[in-house]
Design a protein around this motif. Structure first.
Motif, PDB file in Angstrom:
ATOM      1  N   GLY A  94       5.641  -3.910  -7.053  1.00  0.00           N
ATOM      2  CA  GLY A  94       6.004  -5.256  -6.634  1.00  0.00           C
ATOM      3  C   GLY A  94       4.990  -6.261  -7.142  1.00  0.00           C
ATOM      4  O   GLY A  94       4.083  -5.913  -7.923  1.00  0.00           O
ATOM      5  N   LYS A  95       5.132  -7.505  -6.720  1.00  0.00           N
ATOM      6  CA  LYS A  95       4.148  -8.519  -7.073  1.00  0.00           C
ATOM      7  C   LYS A  95       2.789  -8.156  -6.474  1.00  0.00           C
ATOM      8  O   LYS A  95       2.723  -7.492  -5.434  1.00  0.00           O
ATOM      9  CB  LYS A  95       4.579  -9.884  -6.533  1.00  0.00           C
ATOM     10  N   PRO A  96       1.714  -8.579  -7.115  1.00  0.00           N
ATOM     11  CA  PRO A  96       0.388  -8.336  -6.526  1.00  0.00           C
ATOM     12  C   PRO A  96       0.311  -8.882  -5.101  1.00  0.00           C
ATOM     13  O   PRO A  96       0.724 -10.015  -4.826  1.00  0.00           O
ATOM     14  CB  PRO A  96      -0.556  -9.108  -7.463  1.00  0.00           C
ATOM     15  N   GLY A  97      -0.162  -8.058  -4.189  1.00  0.00           N
ATOM     16  CA  GLY A  97      -0.314  -8.467  -2.799  1.00  0.00           C
ATOM     17  C   GLY A  97       0.803  -8.022  -1.886  1.00  0.00           C
ATOM     18  O   GLY A  97       0.637  -8.018  -0.662  1.00  0.00           O
ATOM     19  N   VAL A  98       1.956  -7.625  -2.437  1.00  0.00           N
ATOM     20  CA  VAL A  98       3.053  -7.185  -1.591  1.00  0.00           C
ATOM     21  C   VAL A  98       2.737  -5.807  -1.008  1.00  0.00           C
ATOM     22  O   VAL A  98       2.025  -5.010  -1.626  1.00  0.00           O
ATOM     23  CB  VAL A  98       4.384  -7.168  -2.380  1.00  0.00           C
ATOM     24  N   ARG A  99       3.245  -5.531   0.192  1.00  0.00           N
ATOM     25  CA  ARG A  99       3.024  -4.248   0.848  1.00  0.00           C
ATOM     26  C   ARG A  99       4.357  -3.514   0.996  1.00  0.00           C
ATOM     27  O   ARG A  99       5.418  -4.133   0.984  1.00  0.00           O
ATOM     28  CB  ARG A  99       2.390  -4.459   2.218  1.00  0.00           C
ATOM     29  N   LEU A 100       4.303  -2.205   1.139  1.00  0.00           N
ATOM     30  CA  LEU A 100       5.519  -1.406   1.267  1.00  0.00           C
ATOM     31  C   LEU A 100       6.334  -1.849   2.477  1.00  0.00           C
ATOM     32  O   LEU A 100       7.575  -1.899   2.415  1.00  0.00           O
ATOM     33  CB  LEU A 100       5.168   0.077   1.387  1.00  0.00           C
ATOM     34  N   GLU A 101       5.671  -2.215   3.549  1.00  0.00           N
ATOM     35  CA  GLU A 101       6.394  -2.630   4.761  1.00  0.00           C
ATOM     36  C   GLU A 101       7.072  -3.992   4.582  1.00  0.00           C
ATOM     37  O   GLU A 101       7.910  -4.386   5.404  1.00  0.00           O
ATOM     38  CB  GLU A 101       5.456  -2.664   5.973  1.00  0.00           C
ATOM     39  N   ASP A 102       6.745  -4.726   3.519  1.00  0.00           N
ATOM     40  CA  ASP A 102       7.389  -6.015   3.246  1.00  0.00           C
ATOM     41  C   ASP A 102       8.720  -5.853   2.508  1.00  0.00           C
ATOM     42  O   ASP A 102       9.480  -6.809   2.394  1.00  0.00           O
ATOM     43  CB  ASP A 102       6.477  -6.903   2.381  1.00  0.00           C
ATOM     44  N   VAL A 103       8.980  -4.652   2.003  1.00  0.00           N
ATOM     45  CA  VAL A 103      10.115  -4.445   1.100  1.00  0.00           C
ATOM     46  C   VAL A 103      11.415  -4.313   1.881  1.00  0.00           C
ATOM     47  O   VAL A 103      11.554  -3.442   2.747  1.00  0.00           O
ATOM     48  CB  VAL A 103       9.888  -3.203   0.220  1.00  0.00           C
ATOM     49  N   GLU A 104      12.367  -5.176   1.563  1.00  0.00           N
ATOM     50  CA  GLU A 104      13.712  -5.118   2.140  1.00  0.00           C
ATOM     51  C   GLU A 104      14.778  -4.917   1.064  1.00  0.00           C
ATOM     52  O   GLU A 104      15.842  -4.350   1.331  1.00  0.00           O
ATOM     53  CB  GLU A 104      14.018  -6.405   2.915  1.00  0.00           C
ATOM     54  N   VAL A 105      14.496  -5.384  -0.154  1.00  0.00           N
ATOM     55  CA  VAL A 105      15.432  -5.255  -1.272  1.00  0.00           C
ATOM     56  C   VAL A 105      14.694  -4.647  -2.449  1.00  0.00           C
ATOM     57  O   VAL A 105      13.569  -5.061  -2.771  1.00  0.00           O
ATOM     58  CB  VAL A 105      16.020  -6.627  -1.677  1.00  0.00           C
TER      59      VAL A 105
END
Length: 313
Positions: A94-105
């Motif tokens: 993902g983009k730098p800084g994104v976390r796995l728990e942020d992923v919905e799509v």
């Protein structure tokens, strides 16, 4: 000076197709042209914009790539000149800084998505899937904001080309997954047999009747030829009409294979010869001695002598 050549491949840089093209010694130092799909790659070859194109044809998990098989069946003037194997492994990025728990799509090429389905179901169970044209295109849409996804499935090499956050590695459901790629050019005489060769064909059955497929298969079995791939694809003009993609062990210059090709030509209303080329695994093709080239030559000489009225030896 060596003529400069162009090779088309499913791009952009960082795809498994690029990794396959990197295995072709004669392509190194020449121009590599990224394209959007298989059709564009093959059109480049047919229109003379590229010397050859690298395309995926089979996956050890998903089977034959239908778009490739159908294109080879319907576009005249193409020939497979080599095959290459690429071990398939995926990362979630993902983009730098994104976390796995942020992923919905999650954006992913449909074939890649299918090969990571179990892992995604366990670790991101409530996600939605957005199809992408390629493994690299999936993450590009995330990075530039054109995709609604927060993460994408990509090849591990993506980290060499783009600034991404790796959320998970080794997310494929099958550690032994391999994709087979073929290098396709305009028609050219097959190279000399190596002893570890494969011949690819597309064969239409003459009619829909009991035993029609068996009749086709017997053209190979009665000559001691093993088939490493047999896949049906609908012709598309009526229900019950199928063509078969065939990979046969051996080379068209082998007497047994040449004899089988003649039999197939007599049997089928349409045969597409895709080429004879070295196997990617370089595994030597073994066959019973009764199918050796000399046996076929001796049999023809025997018949020729009989027809000339010569006494039997």
């Amino acid at each position: 000076m060596t003529e400069r050549r162009t090779y088309s491949y499913l791009g952009p840089a960082g795809t498994f197709t690029e990794a396959a093209l990197d295995q072709v010694p004669e392509a190194r130092g020449h121009d590599w042209k990224p394209v959007h799909n298989v059709g564009e790659a093959l059109d480049d070859v047919l229109e003379g914009r590229s010397h050859a194109a690298m395309i995926a044809i089979e996956n050890s998990v998903e089977g034959g790539v239908s778009t490739t098989l159908d294109a080879l069946a319907t576009l005249p003037g193409l020939r497979i000149i080599g095959e290459y194997l690429v071990k398939v492994n995926f990362v979630l990025v993902g983009k730098p800084g994104v976390r796995l728990e942020d992923v919905e799509v999650i954006a992913a090429h449909p074939v890649a998505y299918a090969q990571c389905h179990s892992w995604l179901g366990e670790h991101v169970p409530r996600h939605a899937h957005v199809p992408a044209a390629s493994n690299v295109a999936s993450i590009l849409g995330v990075l530039d904001g054109s995709s609604p996804a927060q993460a994408a499935i990509a090849a591990p090499g993506i980290v060499q080309h783009h600034d991404v956050e790796v959320l998970a590695e080794q997310i494929g459901d099958n550690d032994n997954a391999v994709t087979r790629f073929v290098l396709v050019s305009k028609p050219t005489p097959p190279g000399e047999p190596t002893g570890a060769d494969k011949t690819s064909l597309i064969v239409e059955l003459p009619d829909d009747r009991p035993g029609a497929l068996l009749d086709m298969l017997e053209q190979f079995s009665t000559r001691g030829i093993n088939l490493s791939l047999l896949q049906s694809r609908p012709v598309g003009d009526a229900l019950g009409r199928y063509r078969f993609v065939v990979d046969a062990d051996g080379h068209a210059y082998d007497e047994r294979m040449a004899d089988a090709l003649l039999g197939i030509r007599r049997f089928s209303p349409r045969v597409v010869f895709l080429g004879s080329y070295p196997r990617a695994d370089r595994r030597i093709v073994h066959y019973p001695e009764r199918y050796a080239d000399g046996v076929f030559v001796e049999a023809r000489d025997w018949l020729r002598a009989l027809l000339h009225g010569e006494p039997e030896a």
